[in-house]
Design an enzyme around this catalytic site. Structure first.
Site, PDB file in Angstrom:
ATOM      1  CB  CYS A 137      -0.893  -0.042   1.233  1.00 53.20           C
ATOM      2  SG  CYS A 137      -2.417   0.876   1.069  1.00 53.20           S
ATOM      3  CB  ALA A 138       3.495   1.820  -2.475  1.00 48.26           C
ATOM      4  N   PRO A 149       2.215   7.697  -0.489  1.00 43.00           N
ATOM      5  CG  PRO A 149       2.957   9.643   0.586  1.00 43.00           C
ATOM      6  CD  PRO A 149       2.196   8.371   0.827  1.00 43.00           C
ATOM      7  N   GLY A 150       4.849   7.144  -1.288  1.00 42.17           N
ATOM      8  CA  GLY A 150       6.115   6.626  -1.799  1.00 42.17           C
ATOM      9  C   GLY A 150       7.342   6.842  -0.952  1.00 42.17           C
ATOM     10  CE  LYS A 153       5.875   4.191   6.574  1.00 43.30           C
ATOM     11  NZ  LYS A 153       4.982   5.292   6.157  1.00 43.30           N
ATOM     12  CD  GLU A 208      -2.402   4.263  -4.021  1.00 43.18           C
ATOM     13  OE1 GLU A 208      -3.620   4.561  -4.048  1.00 43.18           O
ATOM     14  OE2 GLU A 208      -1.786   4.033  -2.967  1.00 43.18           O
ATOM     15  CG  ASP A 259      -8.678  -3.566  -3.606  1.00 35.50           C
ATOM     16  OD1 ASP A 259      -8.036  -3.325  -2.566  1.00 35.50           O
ATOM     17  OD2 ASP A 259      -9.909  -3.780  -3.608  1.00 35.50           O
ATOM     18  CG  ASP A 301       2.353   2.528   5.928  1.00 38.41           C
ATOM     19  OD1 ASP A 301       1.937   2.490   7.091  1.00 38.41           O
ATOM     20  OD2 ASP A 301       2.693   3.582   5.356  1.00 38.41           O
ATOM     21  CB  CYS A 342       1.406   7.000  10.759  1.00 42.65           C
ATOM     22  SG  CYS A 342       0.094   7.385   9.590  1.00 42.65           S
TER      23      CYS A 342
END
EC number: 2.1.1.176
Length: 396
Positions: free
Chosen positions: A242-243, A245-246, A248, A266, A293, A309, A362
């Site tokens: 679940c990448a 905005p990038g 990580k 994504e 998905d 994430d 987070c």
């Protein structure tokens, strides 16, 4: 309005957009502060973030001093004045009052702003004690349901410390991108921790040649711990499920030395495009962006390591996203937990036997700790000085 500083005029527009139109504070501020000099931009940010963070407290104060209905522009001007008088260091009382009064003109409401601010200046404000969740919610300006949840999960003392920390400015941290050679003398002053650089003071990131070159990128110390916890190695096959905005994803690529196969998933096309651009700027050339998905992701080629994430309530990031505390609901947390479970099942299905799975959120919410894991850690803003994260690792 001619007597009002650009910072205060900008802050009024942003605050009104947040509370009248549902705009996100950081995005609205970026748009409205375009063209301001750095000093005015910094003040505008302090005012906006302060008012949005302290909205619950400010409304409690207004309710005790104002009679009748206030016009939106008058209420917003009053919030700004109260924030400066009561919570913002380095602002003279006369400037806080006079410019807030000007912001409320030309209508008659400016007289109300003047009267309330001068009374508060004379008499001060006695906020409720934070000895119970209700008083703590008002004193530290958080939704009462959230305070009660943390009170139960963390205890009273930890909760009070967390609430206070959430109203402090977030530390400014960059990640040094090891995929781009950079002379340490070119970096802004700060304290180095692994790839993290905790800045000593303000820094014009957008105008920095290092940012344009992909040598640095903003990322909290807690977020930077996640990729290291997964521990990817050069040449491995790694999945960031679940990448966007990038941040990580690009860190994983750097830890892999740009070698190996890193697949970043994504679901939304626009966010996938932004993810691709982030990876290109940060020279993460071993990344393949896949639009899919995450909760239904399947593969015929299992991965050595998987990072999940998932979408979460974000309650660990309230210092940098001040309006989030007013957007999240208890019902949304329960819905997110169900989604996180579906994504966790897909993550496990994509992992090789003996591979490593890391689950990261987070947030500070026991309900969203969906993976207990063999090893795990939690960061808390008041204890660790960085965002609140829950991170767990398992090796099936």
């Amino acid at each position: 309005m001619s007597a009002v500083s650009p910072a205060r005029a900008t802050a009024l527009r942003v605050v009104r957009r947040v509370f009248e139109q549902g705009a996100y504070a950081d995005r609205a501020l970026r748009a409205e502060a375009e063209g301001l000099d750095p000093r005015e931009r910094a003040l505008a940010k302090r005012l906006v973030f302060g008012v949005v963070q302290r909205h619950g407290t400010l409304e409690w104060i207004v309710a005790r001093h104002a009679k009748g209905r206030l016009q939106p522009e008058v209420r917003a001007a009053l919030w700004l004045g109260l924030e400066q008088l009561l919570f913002l260091d380095g602002v003279a009382d006369h400037a806080a009052i006079s410019e807030s009064v000007e912001l409320a003109k030309p209508g008659p409401g400016h007289k109300v702003v003047n009267a309330i601010l001068r009374r508060v200046q004379r008499e001060g404000i006695e906020l409720p004690a934070d000895t119970d969740p209700q008083g703590a919610a008002i004193r530290h300006s958080h939704p009462e349901w959230l305070v009660r949840r943390w009170w139960d999960e963390l205890g009273a003392d930890e909760t009070r410390a967390l609430l206070a920390a959430n109203n402090e400015p977030a530390e400014l941290v960059l990640r040094i991108n090891t995929l781009v050679p950079v002379d340490a003398s070119q970096l802004p002053p700060g304290r180095r921790e692994d790839d993290a650089l905790v800045l000593d003071g303000p820094f014009d990131l957008a105008g920095s040649p290092l940012f344009a070159a992909g040598a640095i990128t903003p990322q909290s110390r807690a977020a930077q711990r996640v990729a290291r916890f997964l521990g990817p190695r050069p040449g491995e096959r790694v999945l960031d499920l679940c990448a966007a905005p990038g941040g990580k994803t690009a860190h994983l690529a750097a830890l892999m030395g740009g070698e190996g196969d890193l697949v970043a998933v994504e679901q939304h096309t626009g966010r996938a495009g932004a993810l691709q651009r982030t990876c290109e700027r940060l020279h993460a050339r071993n990344v393949t962006v896949v639009v899919a998905d995450a909760s239904r992701f399947q593969t015929d080629r299992p991965f050595d390591r998987v990072l999940l994430d998932p979408p979460c309530s974000g309650l660990g990031t309230l210092r940098s996203h001040p309006d989030l505390r007013w957007r999240v609901t208890e019902a949304a947390i329960t819905q997110l937990a169900a989604l996180q479970d579906r994504m966790l099942q897909a993550a496990r299905g994509a992992l090789k036997p003996g591979g490593t799975l890391v689950y990261s959120t987070c947030t500070i919410s026991r309900e969203e700790e969906r993976l207990v894991g063999d090893e795990r850690f939690q960061t808390l803003p008041h204890r660790d000085g960085t965002d609140g994260f829950y991170v767990a690792r398992e090796t099936p």
